[in-house]
Design a protein around this motif. Structure first.
Motif, PDB file in Angstrom:
ATOM      1  N   LEU A   1     -10.744  12.446   6.256  1.00 35.54           N
ATOM      2  CA  LEU A   1      -9.571  11.837   5.631  1.00 35.54           C
ATOM      3  C   LEU A   1      -9.882  10.513   4.968  1.00 35.54           C
ATOM      4  O   LEU A   1      -8.971   9.825   4.502  1.00 35.54           O
ATOM      5  CB  LEU A   1      -8.474  11.633   6.688  1.00 35.54           C
ATOM      6  N   GLY A   2     -11.159  10.134   4.922  1.00 31.23           N
ATOM      7  CA  GLY A   2     -11.529   8.841   4.367  1.00 31.23           C
ATOM      8  C   GLY A   2     -10.971   8.641   2.967  1.00 31.23           C
ATOM      9  O   GLY A   2     -11.296   9.394   2.049  1.00 31.23           O
ATOM     10  N   GLY A   3     -10.098   7.651   2.797  1.00 29.05           N
ATOM     11  CA  GLY A   3      -9.520   7.342   1.495  1.00 29.05           C
ATOM     12  C   GLY A   3      -8.364   8.233   1.091  1.00 29.05           C
ATOM     13  O   GLY A   3      -7.766   8.021   0.030  1.00 29.05           O
TER      14      GLY A   3
ATOM     15  N   GLU B   1       0.838  -1.199   0.000  1.00 27.25           N
ATOM     16  CA  GLU B   1       0.000   0.000   0.000  1.00 27.25           C
ATOM     17  C   GLU B   1       0.876   1.253   0.000  1.00 27.25           C
ATOM     18  O   GLU B   1       1.913   1.297   0.663  1.00 27.25           O
ATOM     19  CB  GLU B   1      -0.890   0.034   1.248  1.00 27.25           C
ATOM     20  N   PRO B   2       0.482   2.279  -0.757  1.00 25.92           N
ATOM     21  CA  PRO B   2       1.245   3.531  -0.700  1.00 25.92           C
ATOM     22  C   PRO B   2       1.174   4.127   0.692  1.00 25.92           C
ATOM     23  O   PRO B   2       0.166   4.023   1.382  1.00 25.92           O
ATOM     24  CB  PRO B   2       0.545   4.415  -1.725  1.00 25.92           C
ATOM     25  N   LYS B   3       2.289   4.725   1.115  1.00 26.62           N
ATOM     26  CA  LYS B   3       2.337   5.303   2.458  1.00 26.62           C
ATOM     27  C   LYS B   3       1.423   6.516   2.564  1.00 26.62           C
ATOM     28  O   LYS B   3       1.267   7.297   1.634  1.00 26.62           O
ATOM     29  CB  LYS B   3       3.771   5.725   2.789  1.00 26.62           C
TER      30      LYS B   3
ATOM     31  N   ASP C   1      -4.872  14.905  -1.516  1.00 19.64           N
ATOM     32  CA  ASP C   1      -6.265  14.467  -1.629  1.00 19.64           C
ATOM     33  C   ASP C   1      -7.217  15.341  -0.812  1.00 19.64           C
ATOM     34  O   ASP C   1      -8.413  15.407  -1.103  1.00 19.64           O
ATOM     35  CB  ASP C   1      -6.386  13.012  -1.149  1.00 19.64           C
ATOM     36  N   VAL C   2      -6.701  15.962   0.224  1.00 16.89           N
ATOM     37  CA  VAL C   2      -7.504  16.837   1.082  1.00 16.89           C
ATOM     38  C   VAL C   2      -6.563  17.870   1.694  1.00 16.89           C
ATOM     39  O   VAL C   2      -5.381  17.578   1.914  1.00 16.89           O
ATOM     40  CB  VAL C   2      -8.246  16.033   2.177  1.00 16.89           C
ATOM     41  N   VAL C   3      -7.065  19.073   1.923  1.00 14.59           N
ATOM     42  CA  VAL C   3      -6.252  20.147   2.498  1.00 14.59           C
ATOM     43  C   VAL C   3      -6.846  20.561   3.843  1.00 14.59           C
ATOM     44  O   VAL C   3      -8.060  20.758   3.960  1.00 14.59           O
ATOM     45  CB  VAL C   3      -6.181  21.365   1.557  1.00 14.59           C
ATOM     46  N   LEU C   4      -5.980  20.701   4.846  1.00 13.53           N
ATOM     47  CA  LEU C   4      -6.373  21.190   6.167  1.00 13.53           C
ATOM     48  C   LEU C   4      -5.671  22.518   6.409  1.00 13.53           C
ATOM     49  O   LEU C   4      -4.451  22.620   6.249  1.00 13.53           O
ATOM     50  CB  LEU C   4      -5.976  20.191   7.254  1.00 13.53           C
ATOM     51  N   VAL C   5      -6.440  23.532   6.779  1.00 13.41           N
ATOM     52  CA  VAL C   5      -5.895  24.855   7.077  1.00 13.41           C
ATOM     53  C   VAL C   5      -6.112  25.146   8.559  1.00 13.41           C
ATOM     54  O   VAL C   5      -7.243  25.116   9.042  1.00 13.41           O
ATOM     55  CB  VAL C   5      -6.566  25.950   6.232  1.00 13.41           C
ATOM     56  N   VAL C   6      -5.035  25.416   9.270  1.00 18.07           N
ATOM     57  CA  VAL C   6      -5.132  25.755  10.686  1.00 18.07           C
ATOM     58  C   VAL C   6      -5.442  27.246  10.801  1.00 18.07           C
ATOM     59  O   VAL C   6      -4.719  28.093  10.264  1.00 18.07           O
ATOM     60  CB  VAL C   6      -3.824  25.431  11.425  1.00 18.07           C
TER      61      VAL C   6
END
Length: 315
Positions: A262-264, A7-9, A221-226
């Motif tokens: 973060l699903g997937g 699996e890719p890390k 795949d997803v971006v999180l902004v603090v």
């Protein structure tokens, strides 16, 4: 070899630049220096910057945040926030003999000066921004009889002005670059006589952080902004990521992260708004590590070396 080994890390891509800008560093430093020089309590009108963690930390050290300068005891130390204030606020503070420390970001002060210049020339000023934001309130206060706030492309399309009126525009410093360009384009098409500021009002930090988020969307795949919910520049970073087709979420701290987001997702992009301290980013990275995102790569889109000096009165 097991299927798990193939699996890719799961990995994190960390945007650079991110976090505190020069104006925020200066404003927070001014409050801290005021505490050293004067001792608590030090009063701050509004939040010094839009970040709850920073505000809570300063409160614990004896800073008192108030909504109005009229709540500050006469003669006390009062810091104006980084977002700037209207001239009426300055007059009120003077009448109460407050010891004013002005932490307005120099880039916001530039917009105030432009507003006064255009108003003196007799222009109607179209101020692109959010009417309920403290920065816009302060700018409008410089020339309220001359300024019309334009919040959206729809506002720009429906705005009614006298034919041939002398027009200029300014912008809030923390807006979306792309969205603002769209509004300006509509205004320029409708009002060919419209003139703009001598240089772009959207601050370097907002521009740089939005461009960094655009780069993140190409490889995550997803971006999180603090950032806190009332932070305009942080919200615009989320908007930018979504406009480029990548799911994005604003988190004030690691506790707000919903693992379902973060699903997937194999690769998570992380950045932070100009008012978010790095300690909150570190907390989010630790939480992501607990969720299996062990590798961290940095994506650098530009280097920042801008600093703003504190006034001599705080030296």
């Amino acid at each position: 070899m097991t299927s798990k080994d193939t699996e890719p890390k799961k990995r994190i891509v960390l945007a650079e630049p991110r976090g505190f800008c020069a104006g925020v560093e200066r404003a927070v430093g001014m409050v801290e220096r005021a505490l050293e020089l004067h001792g608590p309590p030090v009063y701050v009108r509004k939040q010094i910057i839009h970040n709850q963690y920073v505000v809570d930390g300063l409160q614990n050290r004896g800073v008192v945040f108030v909504d109005s300068e009229e709540e500050v005891p006469e003669g006390a130390v009062c810091v104006f926030s980084a977002h700037g204030v209207a001239p009426e606020v300055r007059r009120n503070a003077a009448s109460r003999e407050l010891q004013v420390i002005d932490a307005t970001c120099p880039l916001v002060s530039k917009v105030h000066q432009e507003a006064k210049r255009f108003a003196t020339a007799g222009d109607t000023i179209l101020l692109i921004g959010h009417s309920d934001h403290e920065e816009v309130e302060g700018t409008v206060g410089e020339a309220p009889e001359h300024i019309v706030v334009v919040e959206s492309e729809e506002d720009a399309r429906t705005l009614e002005l006298p034919e041939g009126a002398a027009l200029s525009y300014l912008t809030q410093t923390t807006l979306s670059i792309d969205e603002t360009a769209g509004i300006v384009g509509i205004l320029e098409e409708r009002f060919p006589q419209l003139r703009g500021p001598r240089s772009d009002d959207i601050c370097y930090a907002s521009s740089n952080r939005q461009n960094a988020v655009k780069a993140l969307t190409a490889c995550t795949d997803v971006v999180l902004v603090v950032g806190s919910a009332n932070s305009s520049n942080s919200q615009r970073m989320v908007d930018v990521a979504r406009s480029y087709g990548t799911p994005a979420h604003l988190v004030d701290n690691a506790a707000e992260l919903d693992p379902e987001w973060l699903g997937g997702a194999r690769t998570v992009g992380v950045s932070s708004g100009a008012s978010a301290p790095e300690v909150l980013v570190e907390g989010l990275l630790e939480r992501l590590r607990q969720l299996g995102y062990g590798d961290v790569d940095t994506l650098t889109t530009t280097k920042e070396d801008i600093t703003f000096a504190m006034p001599g009165s705080l030296a």
